[in-house]
Design an enzyme around this catalytic site. Sequence first.
Site, mmCIF file in Angstrom:
data_model
loop_
_atom_site.group_PDB
_atom_site.id
_atom_site.type_symbol
_atom_site.label_atom_id
_atom_site.label_comp_id
_atom_site.label_asym_id
_atom_site.label_seq_id
_atom_site.Cartn_x
_atom_site.Cartn_y
_atom_site.Cartn_z
ATOM 1 N N GLN A 65 0.860 -1.183 0.000
ATOM 2 C CA GLN A 65 0.000 0.000 0.000
ATOM 3 C C GLN A 65 0.899 1.236 0.000
ATOM 4 O OE1 GLN A 65 -3.836 -0.687 0.205
ATOM 5 N NE2 GLN A 65 -2.556 -2.229 -0.808
ATOM 6 N N ALA B 48 -11.832 2.392 3.915
ATOM 7 C CA ALA B 48 -10.856 1.587 3.182
ATOM 8 C C ALA B 48 -9.963 2.464 2.308
ATOM 9 C CB ALA B 48 -11.572 0.537 2.344
ATOM 10 N N HIS B 49 -9.007 1.803 1.637
ATOM 11 C CA HIS B 49 -8.009 2.539 0.861
ATOM 12 C C HIS B 49 -8.629 3.309 -0.292
ATOM 13 C CE1 HIS B 49 -7.159 -1.566 -1.326
ATOM 14 N NE2 HIS B 49 -8.358 -1.120 -1.563
ATOM 15 N N ASN B 50 -8.082 4.522 -0.493
ATOM 16 C CA ASN B 50 -8.439 5.407 -1.600
ATOM 17 C C ASN B 50 -9.860 5.951 -1.539
ATOM 18 O OD1 ASN B 50 -6.423 3.130 -3.095
ATOM 19 N ND2 ASN B 50 -5.875 5.294 -3.269
#
Length: 342
Positions: free
Chosen positions: A200, A241-243
């Site tokens: 990540q 969560a990511h992004n």
Amino acid sequence: MNAHNSYSLEELASHIGAEVKGDTQYRISGIATLQSAQSDQLSFLANPAYARYLATTEAGAVLLNPKGAEQFSGNALIMANPYLGYAMLSHLFDPCPKAEAGVHPSAVVHPSAEVDSSAAIGARVVVEANARIEAGVRLDAGVVVGADSTVGENSHLFPNVVVYHGVSIGKRCIIQGGAVIGGDGFGLAPGPGGWHKIAQIGGVVIGDDVEIGSNTTIDRGALDNTVICAGAKLDNLIQIAHNVVIGEGTAIASCVGISGSTKIGKGCIIAGQAGFAGHLTIADNVQILGQGMVSRSISEPGVYASGAGSVMPAREWRKQAVRFRQLDDMARQLRRLDSGDN
């Protein structure tokens, strides 16, 4: 004005732009509910359901709107939005201990980190390489600020907040205990030998005046950053969560889960236990009601809901669940009747 002091009604009114009805020099030393307030305390009426307590309250004064003040014979502070007045005055009586500038002897600060002399660095805090702690920041006991991260002016991180590497936190942010900012997102690629972890590489960018509740987690981006825009308010126990991108001024209640790469607009209100699928776009000024399951993008502002409705006796719920499973057969029968088939 400092917490734990007493204030005249005139002073309090000046602080919030209210009008005084009654004794302008009456002293107030705390805030309480209409039911429990004592003579040295201020109360407020924002919800009409509690109006019945006005007649019996022992509060020294009450925050009221103009209509409510007409029906109250005691001391009052009068303004259009009493709840906002309560919010503003609550900080004057906040018992949260103050922190003095300086670095606690048990803190560990890397030589390459920059810590402003006005910052308060508590016991067992860790500030890693090339991190920057700006003026007026407060890091309570056990906080970790990872390498190359920044905590902006006058932000307050409560005990045991963990900020990973490469995170940027804006000015005047409040992050409650146990929150984790910048942990790895759930990035995995399937392969012949099982799941393969994806590094990540992105970070997290948090704008000014953001609040993040206890034990909320905000994952770092897979490539680009995860972004929480200025003025967003996040409750406890939220998973981002990511992004993900959260727009300016959006408020999110507890136990909400937002899957990767979903973008939520400005001024949205998301109630508890709502869930979002990934890669969605949610328009500005959208309201999602409690337990709403958002599985597709929303392009128009408005109020949206899903879920199974309010709680009911288990026996009734079981009957409705059976009927729900029968809906498809019923729909087919109706279509046959409409077409004239027997």
